[in-house]
Every structure is written in structure tokens, then in C-alpha cells.
Enzyme design. Structure first.
Site, PDB file in Angstrom:
ATOM      1  N   HIS A 327       0.793  -1.228   0.000  1.00  0.00           N
ATOM      2  CA  HIS A 327       0.000   0.000   0.000  1.00  0.00           C
ATOM      3  C   HIS A 327       0.823   1.274   0.000  1.00  0.00           C
ATOM      4  O   HIS A 327       0.256   2.369   0.004  1.00  0.00           O
ATOM      5  CB  HIS A 327      -0.932   0.042   1.209  1.00  0.00           C
ATOM      6  N   LYS A 505      -9.091  13.644   4.056  1.00  0.00           N
ATOM      7  CA  LYS A 505      -8.214  12.477   4.038  1.00  0.00           C
ATOM      8  C   LYS A 505      -7.348  12.565   5.286  1.00  0.00           C
ATOM      9  O   LYS A 505      -7.373  13.594   5.960  1.00  0.00           O
ATOM     10  CB  LYS A 505      -7.321  12.471   2.793  1.00  0.00           C
ATOM     11  N   ARG A 506      -6.592  11.516   5.617  1.00  0.00           N
ATOM     12  CA  ARG A 506      -5.713  11.636   6.774  1.00  0.00           C
ATOM     13  C   ARG A 506      -4.746  12.799   6.585  1.00  0.00           C
ATOM     14  O   ARG A 506      -4.378  13.142   5.461  1.00  0.00           O
ATOM     15  CB  ARG A 506      -4.945  10.328   7.001  1.00  0.00           C
ATOM     16  N   LYS A 511       0.452  14.344   1.661  1.00  0.00           N
ATOM     17  CA  LYS A 511      -0.843  14.675   1.052  1.00  0.00           C
ATOM     18  C   LYS A 511      -1.000  16.181   0.817  1.00  0.00           C
ATOM     19  O   LYS A 511      -1.904  16.629   0.117  1.00  0.00           O
ATOM     20  CB  LYS A 511      -1.990  14.144   1.915  1.00  0.00           C
ATOM     21  N   THR A 613      -8.539   6.589  -2.539  1.00  0.00           N
ATOM     22  CA  THR A 613      -9.881   6.111  -2.856  1.00  0.00           C
ATOM     23  C   THR A 613     -10.910   7.227  -2.712  1.00  0.00           C
ATOM     24  O   THR A 613     -11.977   7.150  -3.326  1.00  0.00           O
ATOM     25  CB  THR A 613     -10.290   4.919  -1.959  1.00  0.00           C
ATOM     26  N   LYS A 617     -14.482   8.290  -4.826  1.00  0.00           N
ATOM     27  CA  LYS A 617     -15.794   8.618  -4.266  1.00  0.00           C
ATOM     28  C   LYS A 617     -16.300   9.942  -4.839  1.00  0.00           C
ATOM     29  O   LYS A 617     -17.469  10.068  -5.212  1.00  0.00           O
ATOM     30  CB  LYS A 617     -15.716   8.724  -2.739  1.00  0.00           C
TER      31      LYS A 617
HETATM   32  C1  LIG Z   1     -12.219   7.042   1.696  1.00  0.00           C
HETATM   33  C2  LIG Z   1     -11.758   7.444   3.050  1.00  0.00           C
HETATM   34  C3  LIG Z   1     -10.402   7.663   3.287  1.00  0.00           C
HETATM   35  C4  LIG Z   1      -9.338   7.572   2.205  1.00  0.00           C
HETATM   36  O1  LIG Z   1      -9.136   8.858   1.681  1.00  0.00           O
HETATM   37  P1  LIG Z   1      -7.900   9.173   0.698  1.00  0.00           P
HETATM   38  O2  LIG Z   1      -8.172  10.568   0.261  1.00  0.00           O
HETATM   39  O3  LIG Z   1      -7.976   8.202  -0.416  1.00  0.00           O
HETATM   40  O4  LIG Z   1      -6.682   9.047   1.512  1.00  0.00           O
HETATM   41  C5  LIG Z   1     -10.014   8.043   4.554  1.00  0.00           C
HETATM   42  N1  LIG Z   1     -10.902   8.194   5.548  1.00  0.00           N
HETATM   43  C6  LIG Z   1     -12.225   8.020   5.349  1.00  0.00           C
HETATM   44  C7  LIG Z   1     -13.157   8.225   6.479  1.00  0.00           C
HETATM   45  C8  LIG Z   1     -12.691   7.624   4.104  1.00  0.00           C
HETATM   46  O5  LIG Z   1     -14.003   7.418   3.915  1.00  0.00           O
END
Ligand SMILES: *Cc1c(COP(=O)(O)O)cnc(C)c1O
Length: 765
Positions: A327, A505-506, A511, A613, A617
Site C-alpha cells: 500500500h 483524508k488523513r 498529502k 480512494t 468517491k
Molecule cells: C475514503 C476514506 C479515506 C481515504 O481517503 P484518501 O483521500 O484516499 O486518503 C479516509 N478516511 C475516510 C473516512 C474515508 O471514507
């Protein structure tokens, strides 16, 4: 599923009376939630277990499930029935929006595991999850004075009516210094309207011995209490680190606990069926979600040898059963364990790892290039690659980097092992459930087959122009709903006619939330100084948790919260800018946010985001990406056409070249307004009692390897493209881009991902 409203209501009432002594009129939300959920479980669970045939096991230290009730009802086809049954007794499903998320994961990796389980059930692929039932999930986040504050997440406070404890399947897990009882709790995973029920088995730790009253009487009570405390605490808490390795022994114990319990359970079942364990691969395969469960490899060897296989036979079995998903390429995330510490608490497991190392040497692989143990350090990814049948990255660009760079030597020796499976998200939770009006709009044009075959969204392409008005209206309603929620939970007013520019995101330096933050200050000063005359009203939204020990990440949260305070309290810009950092970003918050966004910020430094991911979305909900050519953004561009996204910044190839002679200070000197934005970190614009912002400044300008993630290098291009986007917003062309994104999102269904795993890797079906 056939639904008898009267029977369902009676069942709910019976549970309310039997378990809580309440009734439909007097029940509080928790009581009603438990009764409704349990009534549904009684309707939905099949009387018989699923049949014969090979099954896959998804081993993961994290499952970021979110809320179960709405998605289970959706998948069972009961959402409307239950809603109407509740309505006729004066109740509503909406009450359950208070219910806690099951946040047994950190971010993308854990959410991926959750999406894959749902998609596998929906695609009728026999895949079960195995994980840990953490007593406390990912911490709850609030902001105090702009700083992140963490509290324990007691997620079962509301009860857990969607799980079934299975005491009879308990097993004993042995460490050198103690034994622990592992007790499973099963969460059924319902396929979407297909009657399939797979399983997520989560293990809890308990003391082996029942409470010994005699010893207690002999005044050893304190010692027993201590022992019990030690073993049960294995599952106490999820480690809140995302993409970083912290070498804590309790974490190692968690990992072993998970894999030993799961494999003992699986082998016991295979033996009960009188299957030959030498042919285990005919009945089972195991997916290792990152290195966290890689101890499963030596543990399986150990267990098979205990069953009478020799090492070579056991190795052969393992090499046909295990597959490994990588990952991340970040060095700080690749798991390494101290060999002495590992052999201390797991001596027999360590011996198996040593045998793997010896096999690697006797296979003739060059010791300089190939090692599992070196300088008394165990390299978990190398162990996984050496033994696994397949190794996969999670987006095309990421898999290429693994092959060319991170694991180039392994790829040279075992090219046939390496495959790509681009991540995906489940369209049930991430469109049908979170954006029901958009889903209905799509249904009205192309029917409902797209629910389980997302590629069919392509059929919408001829309807794009005809859908623009409805799309606009639905997006507007979603923005109003989000604005109301944010007003209630964060106390900040967002006008829904503002552009919603979202980065959720985290929190991680790679990032680059800092890049986004600096751009806001850059626009703000530009407006204040009269250098920017027209600026479309924009709300900048952030949501992110920082690992509690990650200093710079926490500093970035503080910085953005201070920017929010500055901007939101300035009357002069109130009609053009708002900034909000929502607290406690989680799956349920994400569901509300992704359907209300106008801009999806995916701005990691190229090469750093394995896939992402949330980018998928947003795309699925009709949002353009403002992003770099990183992770799955590359494939998003290919699917939607680059002209329908807003791409900027250095590419992977360029990053490597730039870093060789990079001087961030030079960039600052060339752009006075950027310099002013950066200097707010040290010039007293914001309070900084703890010196956190100053540290951020140093990480950008003065540290060794300053501006590691090229925030300043990519800044000018980011501003250019962001301004173009803000300028385009609201035009017919822009609305088309949004819809082209939605229509082109078919590839990013987790259904496609799990089918690829089933075909290329698991050999299921
Ligand atoms: C989808 C999701 C992530 C992943 O987000 P990225 O932008 O791809 O790092 C992290 N936290 C939550 C709550 C999510 O639903």
C-alpha cells in the site's frame, strides 16, 4: 427479501420489552436502534451456513466499516420497508444518524477492506474478512483552541446488534510469556439484494483461565487482575498511525494474535472436513492487506509442521495460499521488527522466519540484494514477497514504481509475481446510500443494472446535457444539507451558493494539506491588497485526523484552524471566502461531504499516494479532480479525459530530477505573496505558544531536506490551475465536466477490483 411489516414491528416490540423493558412509545434511540437491528438480523440471517468450495480470507489489521444499519438495510432491500414500518409507529430511521461509526481502521487501507468485503458479497465471491475487534477504534477528534484533541472511541457504547459472538470457536494464542484466549465475534456482510452473506470475523482477547476464586482468596487477587489486564489489553486500542511504522511490542502482539487465531480457526475447520492440509490451497487462499498480517506466513508454517508436514511441504503450501498487497512506498511505513524482540515473544514463529531466510539463501538468491533478516532486523515486506504467490500494487503507477524502484530486485527475480489491481469503492455506500437523489436520477435514465455493474454508467453519456439541470439541483440540495450539518456541528455558516472546495483524508505531509492552506492565504492577501479583483465565493473545507504522535501533521491542523479564524472573522472577505476544518472526519461525515463537493483536492506529491480512494468517491458523485498525476488520479484522467480534470504539478519523473538541485528559498524570493503567506508561520500573524508553526516553517525552508514534498515547487502551478477551475465554475462546460466524471467512474467500482483479485490472484470461481 420478503418483508412483513406487522411481524417486523411485533418482533421489534418484543425485543424492546425482553431486553430493555421499554416499548415503541418510550424507547430511547439506543434501545430502538438495538431492537430494530436485531429484528432485521432475525429476518436476514440464513438458516444454513454457506456451502462448499474454495474460500478466500482477507487478513487485515483494519476494517473501517462506518455505520452498519443503513448500508445493511440498503443491501437487504429493506431500507424503504423499515423506514415505512417505523413511520407508521411515529418513528424514523433518521434517529440512527447518532449511532457511532465502527472506526476499526485509520483511513484508506481500512476503508478499502470494508469496500472489498461488501463488493465480494455482492459479486457472490466467497471472501471473508479476519481482523481485530478493537475495544476502542480510531480516536475521536475535537479542536481545542485550534489544536487537535483526542478522546477514546468507545464504539460499542451503543451496543453492537450487528455482531454475533461465537464463544464455541474460541482458540488459544500462545506467546512466550503468556497464553491468551481469542474469542471471535462475527459481522455478517450482506451482498446487495442477492441473498449472499459473507462474514467478517473479529477477534477479542480474554484471559485463558476462568476467574480463580481460590487463588484470589489466597491474596493473589492483585496478581490475577494484573495478568487479566495484560492479556485483554492486546485488543484494547487501534494504533492510530496511518502510513507510519511504530515498533511497539503490543502492536506486534496484536498482529500475531490476529493471524494465529484466524489460521487456527481455519485449519480446525479444514481438518473437521477431513481435507488434506497439504492441499490447503485447493480450499483456501489468504490476502495480506499490507504487511500488518504478514506474521500469518511463519504462523501457517508453524501450524502445518505441528500437523506433521516438513518445512519444505509447509512452505510449498504457504507459497500457494498467500498473496500480498503493498500500500505504500514510503520507507517510514515499511514494517521492520527487531529480530531479538520478535524472537523473545514469538520464538517458534521467529524460527520459521529464519528458515525462510535460509531457504532464500539456498535458492541461490544474492545475499546482498535479497534478505528477510539483516543486521538483526526482520523485513516484513520482503518475507511477504518471497513467500507469496502474487504481490500487487493498488494503482497502475504505484505497481510500476514497485517494479522499477521499491522492489526492483524482487521483480527481477520473480517477475511473474507482480500484478496490479487498481483500488475501487463500493457504489452502494458511495452513491446509492450517500446520494440517493442522484442515484434515482440515474435510474430514471438507464434503469438500475448499474448498481452492480458500474460500467453501465457509460450509457448516461448521451443524457449528459439533459441531466445538467437536475444534477445542479441535487448537488445544491446536498450542499444545503452539508451546510446545515456543519452549522450544527462546527458552528460555521457556509452559504450553499459558494463553491465547495474539499480536501478530506488523513493528515500527512505527503498529502500536502499545507499546499492548500498556503493557497488560501495567498488568495486572501491578494484580495485584501486589491491584487485579486474578482474571486468567486469559495468555501474551503478540510477534514483530517493526525496521528497523535505526528508533530508536523498536528501543526498543519493548528495552522489551518488559525487561517479559518482569520478569514472567517474578516468582514471584508466574508462574501468571498470561508474556511472550515470539520472535527472528527470519519466515514459517516465522508458520506455527507463527497456528494456536496464541487472540487476534489487530490494534491499529493507525485509518487507518494499509492492509489487514493476518496478521489474515486468524489468522481462517482460528479466532482472534478484538482490534482497531481499520482495514484489513481492517473487512471481517473484516462477514464474521464484529462480535459475534464484540473491537473498540475511535477510528475513522478520530474520529482526525482527536481530534488537533485532544489532550493525552496529561491522560490520564496521569486514570489513575494507566497513569501508573505509562508512567513505567517513565524511573523506573529498567528499565536504559536508551542512553537509548532515555527517548526513547520523550518520544515519548509531551513531543515535538511527542506520542503521534502515540494509544496513550494508546485505552488505556482497549483495556483494557476486552481484559479482556472474557480473561473470555469458554473459554466455549462464545467457542469459537463462534472457529469463526464460521474459517467466515467465505472472502472473505480470495488466490484471490478474484487473480480480482478478473484481471477488474477485467488483463483476463486
Ligand atoms: C475514503 C476514506 C479515506 C481515504 O481517503 P484518501 O483521500 O484516499 O486518503 C479516509 N478516511 C475516510 C473516512 C474515508 O471514507
Amino acid at each position: 427479501m420478503k418483508f412483513d411489516k406487522k411481524k417486523f414491528t411485533e418482533e421489534t416490540e418484543r425485543i424492546l420489552r425482553a431486553e430493555f423493558g421499554s416499548d415503541l412509545r418510550s424507547a430511547d434511540t439506543r434501545e430502538l436502534y438495538n431492537a430494530v437491528s436485531k429484528a432485521v438480523m432475525r429476518i436476514a440471517l440464513p438458516a444454513a451456513p454457506s456451502g462448499e468450495g474454495k474460500r478466500g480470507a482477507y487478513f487485515s489489521a483494519e476494517f473501517l466499516m462506518g455505520r452498519a444499519i443503513f448500508s445493511n438495510l440498503l443491501n437487504l432491500g429493506l431500507l424503504e420497508d423499515v423506514q415505512s414500518a417505523l413511520k407508521s409507529v411515529g418513528e424514523s430511521l433518521n434517529r440512527f444518524e447518532e449511532v457511532e461509526d465502527a472506526a476499526l481502521g485509520n483511513g484508506g487501507l481500512g476503508r478499502l477492506a470494508a469496500c472489498y468485503l461488501e463488493s465480494a458479497a455482492t459479486m457472490d465471491i466467497p471472501l471473508d474478512g479476519y481482523g481485530i475487534r478493537y475495544r476502542y477504534g480510531l480516536f475521536k477528534q475535537t479542536f481545542v483552541d485550534g489544536y487537535q484533541h483526542e478522546e477514546g472511541d468507545d464504539w460499542t457504547r451503543w451496543g453492537d446488534p450487528w455482531s454475533i459472538p461465537v464463544e464455541r470457536d474460541a482458540v488459544i494464542v500462545e506467546f512466550a510469556d503468556r497464553k491468551v484466549k481469542a474469542v471471535p465475534c462475527d459481522m455478517p456482510i450482506f451482498g446487495y439484494r442477492n441473498g449472499v452473506v459473507n462474514n467478517l470475523r473479529l477477534w477479542s482477547s480474554e484471559p485463558v483461565k476462568p476467574f480463580d476464586f481460590n487463588t484470589f482468596n489466597e491474596m493473589k487477587g492483585e496478581r490475577i487482575a494484573q495478568e487479566n489486564y495484560d492479556v485483554t489489553k492486546i485488543c484494547d486500542v487501534l494504533y492510530p498511525n496511518d502510513n507510519t511504522m511504530v515498533g511497539k511490542m503490543l502492536r506486534l502482539r496484536q498482529q500475531y494474535f490476529l493471524v494465529s487465531a484466524s489460521l487456527q480457526d481455519i485449519l480446525r475447520k479444514e481438518k473437521a472436513k477431513e481435507h488434506d492440509l497439504r492441499e490447503l490451497y485447493r480450499y483456501r487462499c489468504f490476502q495480506l492487506n499490507d504487511t500488518h498480517p504478514v506474521l500469518a506466513i511463519p504462523e501457517l508454517l508453524r501450524l502445518l509442521e505441528r500437523e506433521g508436514l516438513c518445512f519444505e511441504e509447509a512452505f510449498e503450501v504457504a507459497s500457494k495460499c498467500f498473496n500480498f498487497t503493498n500500500h505504500t512506498i514510503m520507507a517510514e511505513a515499511l514494517e521492520k521488527w527487531d529480530a531479538l524482540a520478535l524472537s523473545d515473544i514469538l520464538p517458534d514463529v521467529y524460527k520459521e522466519i529464519v528458515r525462510c531466510q535460509q531457504k532464500l539463501e539456498s535458492d541461490g538468491l544474492d545475499r546482498g540484494q535479497f534478505y528477510i533478516i539483516r543486521d538483526n532486523v526482520v523485513h516484513m515486506a520482503n518475507l511477504a514477497i518471497f513467500v507469496s504467490k502474487k504481490v500487487n500494487g493498488v494503482a497502475e503507477i504505484h505497481t510500476e514504481i514497485l517494479k522499477k524502484d521499491t522492489f526492483a530486485n524482487w521483480y527481477g527475480a520473480f517477475p511473474e509475481k507482480f500484478v496490479n489491481v487498481t483500488n475501487g469503492v463500493t457504489p452502494r455506500r458511495w452513491l446509492l446510500l450517500n446520494n440517493p437523489k442522484m442515484a434515482k436520477l440515474i435510474d430514471s435514465r438507464i434503469g438500475t443494472e448499474w448498481h452492480t455493474d458500474l460500467g453501465q454508467l457509460e450509457a448516461l453519456r448521451p443524457h449528459i446535457d439533459g441531466m445538467r439541470a437536475s444534477f445542479r439541483k441535487i448537488k445544491r440540495e446536498n450542499k444545503e444539507r452539508l451546510a446545515a450539518y456543519i452549522k450544527a456541528h462546527e458552528g460555521i455558516e457556509l452559504p450553499p451558493d459558494f463553491i465547495f472546495d474539499v480536501q478530506v483524508k488523513r493528515l500527512h505531509e505527503y498529502k500536502r494539506q499545507l499546499l492548500n492552506a498556503l493557497s488560501i492565504l495567498y488568495f486572501y492577501f491578494g484580495i485584501k491588497e486589491g491584487e485579486i479583483n474578482s474571486f468567486p465565493p469559495t468555501a474551503f473545507l478540510f477534514g483530517a485526523k493526525a496521528a497523535p504522535g505526528y508533530y508536523n501533521a498536528k501543526a498543519i491542523i493548528k495552522f489551518i484552524n488559525e487561517i479559518a479564524r482569520l478569514v472567517n472573522s474578516d468582514e471584508e472577505v466574508a462574501d468571498r471566502m470561508k474556511v472550515v476544518f470539520v472535527q472528527n472526519y470519519n466515514v459517516s461525515y465522508a458520506e455527507k461531504i463527497v456528494c456536496a463537493a464541487d472540487i476534489s483536492e487530490q494534491i499529493s506529491m507525485a509518487g507518494m499516494e499509492a492509489s487514493g480512494t476518496s478521489n474515486m468517491k468524489f468522481m462517482l458523485n460528479g466532482t472534478v479532480t484538482l490534482g497531481t498525476l499520482d495514484g489513481a488520479n492517473v487512471e481517473i484522467c484516462r477514464e474521464a479525459g484529462e480535459e475534464n480534470e484540473y491537473i498540475f504539478g511535477a510528475t513522478v519523473e520530474e520529482v526525482a530530477a527536481i530534488k537533485r538541485f532544489y532550493c525552496p528559498r529561491e522560490i520564496l524570493e521569486g514570489d513575494p505573496r507566497l513569501k508573505r503567506a509562508v512567513r505567517t508561520l513565524i511573523d506573529g500573524t498567528f499565536p504559536d505558544e508551542k512553537g509548532m508553526l515555527r517548526k513547520l516553517y523550518e520544515s519548509l525552508i531551513t531543515d535538511y531536506d527542506a520542503d521534502r514534498y515540494l509544496v513550494l515547487y508546485d505552488f505556482a502551478d497549483y495556483i494557476r490551475v486552481k484559479q482556472q477551475l474557480l473561473h470555469d465554475y458554473g459554466t455549462k462546460e464545467f457542469e459537463r465536466k462534472c457529469l463526464v466524471n460521474l459517467v466515467s467512474a465505472g472502472k473505480f467500482s470495488a466490484d471490478r477490483s474484487v473480480k480482478e483479485y478473484a481471477q488474477k490472484i485467488w483463483d476463486l470461481q
